[in-house]
Design a protein around this motif. Sequence first.
Motif, PDB file in Angstrom:
ATOM      1  N   PHE A  22      -0.539   1.911   5.256  1.00  0.00           N
ATOM      2  CA  PHE A  22      -0.423   3.243   4.682  1.00  0.00           C
ATOM      3  C   PHE A  22       0.460   4.165   5.521  1.00  0.00           C
ATOM      4  CE2 PHE A  22      -4.433   1.998   2.543  1.00  0.00           C
ATOM      5  CZ  PHE A  22      -4.062   2.268   1.240  1.00  0.00           C
TER       6      PHE A  22
ATOM      7  N   HIS B 113       0.818  -1.212   0.000  1.00  0.00           N
ATOM      8  CA  HIS B 113       0.000   0.000   0.000  1.00  0.00           C
ATOM      9  C   HIS B 113       0.848   1.257   0.000  1.00  0.00           C
ATOM     10  CE1 HIS B 113      -3.806  -2.137   1.635  1.00  0.00           C
ATOM     11  NE2 HIS B 113      -3.885  -1.937   0.353  1.00  0.00           N
TER      12      HIS B 113
ATOM     13  N   ALA C 163      -6.173   7.958   1.784  1.00  0.00           N
ATOM     14  CA  ALA C 163      -4.817   7.895   1.228  1.00  0.00           C
ATOM     15  C   ALA C 163      -4.829   8.319  -0.241  1.00  0.00           C
ATOM     16  CB  ALA C 163      -4.268   6.474   1.367  1.00  0.00           C
TER      17      ALA C 163
ATOM     18  N   LEU D 167       0.560   4.088  -2.740  1.00  0.00           N
ATOM     19  CA  LEU D 167       0.234   5.460  -2.390  1.00  0.00           C
ATOM     20  C   LEU D 167       1.229   6.423  -3.014  1.00  0.00           C
ATOM     21  CD1 LEU D 167      -1.319   7.624  -0.868  1.00  0.00           C
ATOM     22  CD2 LEU D 167       0.063   7.087   1.164  1.00  0.00           C
TER      23      LEU D 167
END
Length: 311
Positions: free
Chosen positions: A85, A3, A49, A7
């Motif tokens: 995240f 992730h 995010a 991101l």
Amino acid sequence: MGHKLLLGLFLLKNGIVRIGEVRRVMMPVGFSSTLFLDLSLERIVEKSAEYGYSSIEIWADVPQKWSGDFEEKEQQKLADTLDSFGFQSSIHAPIWDINIASHITNFRRESVNQVKWSMDLARKLGSRLITLHPGHMPPYPFIPSLREKGKRNFLESLHILVDYSLETGVLIGLENIPINISYCFTLEDLLEYVTNFENVNVTLDIAHAYIVSKYLELQDPTRSAIPPENRIAETIKKLGKRLINIHLHDNDGTFDAHKIPGEGKINFKPVMDVLKKTNYNGLITLEVWGSKDPEMAALEAKKAMENLLKI
């Protein structure tokens, strides 16, 4: 692909670099999960995010997830999502159906237990703090003895929760509430509790403070000589490191509308100036509620926050 890498690629692909400005001034910016009431908490984190936020406030009460309706496996799934995240997070302790100042002993104890549950949840999710609403008295402010007894109940509950804070390592951010039966109604109330409780910190709700200041101006017109925003800025200076979370939203001074900053009448410049001057590095939570288009509200709130950080 993890992730965190996704991101980073998302931000680069879409040219979203302004969030870097937020991080340079050390103010992790997020929104309350109540903005998206029809999504799972994990999906809300993913969306935040995608929009370029770096923190989130989890609402630990109806209509999202509350004690008795949040299984261990669900908590772990949310914890994993937050960790993937690299998000900072906070928990908003329950507010409905509880009163930590209640004159009914068993109800007051259960209210304290519900707040403790939110602190346990914070620890499981890796959240560093909870936002706590103070207790409130019955709506008879003209009976001093009743108000005083309720305040003693509130302070007793707060002592218990401070002890639990030390045990769990989860900080308490006491929030100011724009209802005059609350035991934390004014900015002076906040300063009183910070002075008298070594381990009580503050979630300062800028919009709530603005409403109360406007209300007090009606009671005493001489207060209008100092703009509400300047009073709030001075309080931020006095709170210093005890300020750990800020709720940011807007209104017209009469109703707690939870609008996007810029849609109401609050002048945020004095607030932002003092946050920069004092090197504030706590959370900023955009507590924007009730939008018919939450995705658009999340994006517009982020743009508004970026503009505030430039002023």
